[in-house]
Motif scaffolding. Structure first.
Motif, PDB file in Angstrom:
ATOM      1  N   GLY A 121       0.910  -1.172   0.078  1.00  0.00           N
ATOM      2  CA  GLY A 121      -0.229  -0.038  -0.019  1.00  0.00           C
ATOM      3  C   GLY A 121       0.795   1.042  -0.065  1.00  0.00           C
ATOM      4  O   GLY A 121       2.255   1.336   0.617  1.00  0.00           O
ATOM      5  N   CYS A 122       0.338   2.190  -0.581  1.00  0.00           N
ATOM      6  CA  CYS A 122       0.924   3.514  -0.382  1.00  0.00           C
ATOM      7  C   CYS A 122       0.147   4.932  -0.537  1.00  0.00           C
ATOM      8  O   CYS A 122      -1.088   4.639  -0.594  1.00  0.00           O
ATOM      9  N   TYR A 123       0.716   5.879   0.002  1.00  0.00           N
ATOM     10  CA  TYR A 123      -0.272   7.136   0.508  1.00  0.00           C
ATOM     11  C   TYR A 123       0.010   8.389  -0.030  1.00  0.00           C
ATOM     12  O   TYR A 123       1.068   8.911   0.183  1.00  0.00           O
ATOM     13  N   PRO A 124      -0.872   8.618  -1.368  1.00  0.00           N
ATOM     14  CA  PRO A 124      -0.476   9.976  -1.764  1.00  0.00           C
ATOM     15  C   PRO A 124      -0.582  11.007  -0.893  1.00  0.00           C
ATOM     16  O   PRO A 124       0.202  12.212  -1.041  1.00  0.00           O
ATOM     17  N   GLU A 125      -1.308  11.081   0.354  1.00  0.00           N
ATOM     18  CA  GLU A 125      -1.316  12.404   1.141  1.00  0.00           C
ATOM     19  C   GLU A 125      -0.581  11.968   2.556  1.00  0.00           C
ATOM     20  O   GLU A 125      -0.854  12.691   3.142  1.00  0.00           O
ATOM     21  N   THR A 126       0.378  10.775   2.593  1.00  0.00           N
ATOM     22  CA  THR A 126       1.295  10.454   3.267  1.00  0.00           C
ATOM     23  C   THR A 126       0.368   9.560   4.571  1.00  0.00           C
ATOM     24  O   THR A 126      -0.788   9.924   4.861  1.00  0.00           O
ATOM     25  N   HIS A 127       1.176   8.531   5.092  1.00  0.00           N
ATOM     26  CA  HIS A 127       0.542   7.618   5.865  1.00  0.00           C
ATOM     27  C   HIS A 127       0.286   8.596   7.322  1.00  0.00           C
ATOM     28  O   HIS A 127       1.217   9.222   7.676  1.00  0.00           O
ATOM     29  N   PHE A 128      -0.761   8.403   7.762  1.00  0.00           N
ATOM     30  CA  PHE A 128      -1.084   9.220   9.130  1.00  0.00           C
ATOM     31  C   PHE A 128       0.079   9.127  10.207  1.00  0.00           C
ATOM     32  O   PHE A 128       0.132  10.200  11.116  1.00  0.00           O
ATOM     33  N   GLU A 129       0.758   8.138  10.124  1.00  0.00           N
ATOM     34  CA  GLU A 129       1.942   8.096  11.480  1.00  0.00           C
ATOM     35  C   GLU A 129       3.058   8.798  11.127  1.00  0.00           C
ATOM     36  O   GLU A 129       4.000   8.814  11.968  1.00  0.00           O
ATOM     37  N   ALA A 130       3.241   9.030   9.730  1.00  0.00           N
ATOM     38  CA  ALA A 130       4.557   9.525   9.325  1.00  0.00           C
ATOM     39  C   ALA A 130       4.763  10.922   9.471  1.00  0.00           C
ATOM     40  O   ALA A 130       3.928  11.819   9.798  1.00  0.00           O
ATOM     41  N   LYS A 131       6.035  11.225   9.951  1.00  0.00           N
ATOM     42  CA  LYS A 131       6.194  12.674  10.600  1.00  0.00           C
ATOM     43  C   LYS A 131       6.093  13.535   9.181  1.00  0.00           C
ATOM     44  O   LYS A 131       5.712  14.804   9.193  1.00  0.00           O
ATOM     45  N   SER A 132       6.510  12.966   8.148  1.00  0.00           N
ATOM     46  CA  SER A 132       6.433  13.710   6.681  1.00  0.00           C
ATOM     47  C   SER A 132       6.279  13.013   5.466  1.00  0.00           C
ATOM     48  O   SER A 132       6.426  11.773   5.485  1.00  0.00           O
ATOM     49  N   PHE A 133       5.819  13.608   4.360  1.00  0.00           N
ATOM     50  CA  PHE A 133       5.891  13.027   3.041  1.00  0.00           C
ATOM     51  C   PHE A 133       7.006  12.315   2.838  1.00  0.00           C
ATOM     52  O   PHE A 133       7.172  11.240   2.376  1.00  0.00           O
ATOM     53  N   ASP A 161      -8.105  13.936  -5.196  1.00  0.00           N
ATOM     54  CA  ASP A 161      -7.172  15.058  -5.920  1.00  0.00           C
ATOM     55  C   ASP A 161      -6.091  14.466  -6.454  1.00  0.00           C
ATOM     56  O   ASP A 161      -5.053  14.047  -5.516  1.00  0.00           O
ATOM     57  N   ASN A 162      -6.226  14.362  -7.661  1.00  0.00           N
ATOM     58  CA  ASN A 162      -5.150  13.454  -8.663  1.00  0.00           C
ATOM     59  C   ASN A 162      -3.965  14.234  -8.574  1.00  0.00           C
ATOM     60  O   ASN A 162      -2.626  13.465  -8.685  1.00  0.00           O
ATOM     61  N   GLN A 163      -3.707  15.545  -8.013  1.00  0.00           N
ATOM     62  CA  GLN A 163      -2.346  16.213  -7.960  1.00  0.00           C
ATOM     63  C   GLN A 163      -1.579  15.386  -6.958  1.00  0.00           C
ATOM     64  O   GLN A 163      -0.308  15.279  -6.903  1.00  0.00           O
ATOM     65  N   TYR A 164      -2.190  14.779  -5.896  1.00  0.00           N
ATOM     66  CA  TYR A 164      -1.339  14.005  -4.922  1.00  0.00           C
ATOM     67  C   TYR A 164      -0.722  12.711  -5.428  1.00  0.00           C
ATOM     68  O   TYR A 164       0.103  12.541  -5.168  1.00  0.00           O
ATOM     69  N   TYR A 165      -1.791  12.144  -6.370  1.00  0.00           N
ATOM     70  CA  TYR A 165      -1.120  11.097  -6.909  1.00  0.00           C
ATOM     71  C   TYR A 165       0.250  11.270  -7.754  1.00  0.00           C
ATOM     72  O   TYR A 165       1.161  10.623  -7.759  1.00  0.00           O
ATOM     73  N   TYR A 166      -0.140  12.189  -8.614  1.00  0.00           N
ATOM     74  CA  TYR A 166       1.170  12.517  -9.557  1.00  0.00           C
ATOM     75  C   TYR A 166       2.421  13.102  -8.738  1.00  0.00           C
ATOM     76  O   TYR A 166       3.539  12.798  -8.989  1.00  0.00           O
TER      77      TYR A 166
END
Ligand code: FAD
Length: 295
Positions: free
Chosen positions: A145-157, A182-187
């Motif tokens: 799995g991967c997270y375009p808007e950052t995994h909630f536990e991570a400190k940063s993207f 928002d597709n921009q997060y995927y890109y």
């Protein structure tokens, strides 16, 4: 067939389903869902794994039906957060015996009553990947799995991306994104991933939302943002379920067309066990898909 072999040739179209949840542990309704989805000719159908191993038996059984009865590639999700190596080995054996070649290998969420101690042997999905590769070399095609808007536990993207690389280096042959609107997060994810040497295909996870409550729940569960225009349209037609459904389907269709225009690696539709959702989206993109999947 291993999904990464297919992805070497072309982008994929896939669906996600989950084992039905009810008190009687009756999963028969899923077989109608699979039968309907199979008519849409997906490249694969993935089956989720209940949080902390609940409904885990059903995941294998359902994946086996998809593969062995309908002849469609099945991906079994597998989480490890509360599992011992022995438990994981048993599941892997069962998947192998059922002819399942593809696993979406995940850590899973911490249990609700988490008190700082886990009984399981794994901390991250990358450790599960290493374990599967060592225990069953060349048997399964692993994905993550991967997270375009950052995994909630991570400190940063950036930190999350470095951790994603560890998962890929440990064996994930392709990735599937968390829901995003928002597709921009995927890109951004694809662009930044390529810069640090994550070169595996990244499939875009799409899930239409039909009403304000559902949209808010999805955003909360998936830690994704809601674009203003989507929120406005969903809110405007909140009292008219059929209109709300049209908004959700149109928006998902728009996302998919934009993603295909920009050369997405694959589209993964979170169907919520509702084949009509996938069917409607496919109907709305018939000629675009003809052109896109030709490439
Ligand atoms: P990981 O990749 O292990 O990452 C979890 C966190 O730890 C991240 O913040 C990451 O940045 C960090 N991290 C990772 N590796 C390291 C490291 N080496 N050092 C330090 N930090 C690290 N859940 C279910 O229960 N069942 C399902 O079927 C299911 N299906 C899913 C399908 C998809 C496509 C996605 C995107 C998610 C799914 N989930 C499912 C949810 C998932 O289990 C949760 O999002 C979970 O919180 C993280 O799982 P992961 O495999 O991404 O974890």
């Amino acid at each position: 067939m291993k999904i990464n072999e297919l992805l070497k040739k072309r982008p994929t179209l896939s669906f996600e389903i989950f084992p039905p949840k009810n008190n009687e542990n009756d999963i028969t309704s899923i077989y109608t869902t699979i039968s309907e989805l199979s008519k849409l000719n997906p490249d694969f159908i993935s089956v989720t794994y209940g949080a902390n191993g609940s409904t885990s038996k059903n995941t294998c059984q359902i994946a086996s039906t998809i593969k062995n009865k309908y002849g469609i590639e099945a991906v079994a999700h597998l989480t490890c957060i509360n599992s011992s190596k022995e438990e994981i080995l048993k599941i892997l054996e069962k998947l192998k015996n059922n002819n399942i070649e593809n696993i979406l290998s995940l850590r899973g969420d911490y249990p609700k009553d988490y008190d700082g101690h886990l009984k399981g042997d794994f901390k991250y999905a990358s450790e599960l990947n290493e374990f599967i590769e060592a225990s069953f070399p060349d048997t399964f095609c692993l994905s993550g799995g991967c997270y375009p808007e950052t995994h909630f536990e991570a400190k940063s993207f950036e930190e999350d991306l470095q951790n994603l690389k560890k998962k890929v280096d440990a064996g994930a042959k392709y990735l599937v994104t968390q829901i995003f609107y928002d597709n921009q997060y995927y890109y951004r994810l694809v662009k930044e991933a390529r810069k640090i040497g994550i070169n595996v295909p990244i499939l875009a996870g799409i899930m239409p939302a039909h009403n304000p409550k559902q949209l808010k729940n999805i955003a909360k569960m998936s830690s994704c943002s809601i674009p203003y225009d989507l929120a406005a349209m969903i809110d405007r037609f909140a009292s008219y379920p059929k209109a709300g459904r049209e908004v959700g389907l149109h928006y998902a269709t728009y996302q998919i067309i934009d993603l295909m225009t920009n050369g997405v690696d694959g589209i993964h539709i979170y169907t919520m066990n509702k084949p009509e959702i996938a069917k409607e989206i496919l109907k709305r993109t018939e000629y675009i898909r003809d052109e896109f999947f030709k490439c």
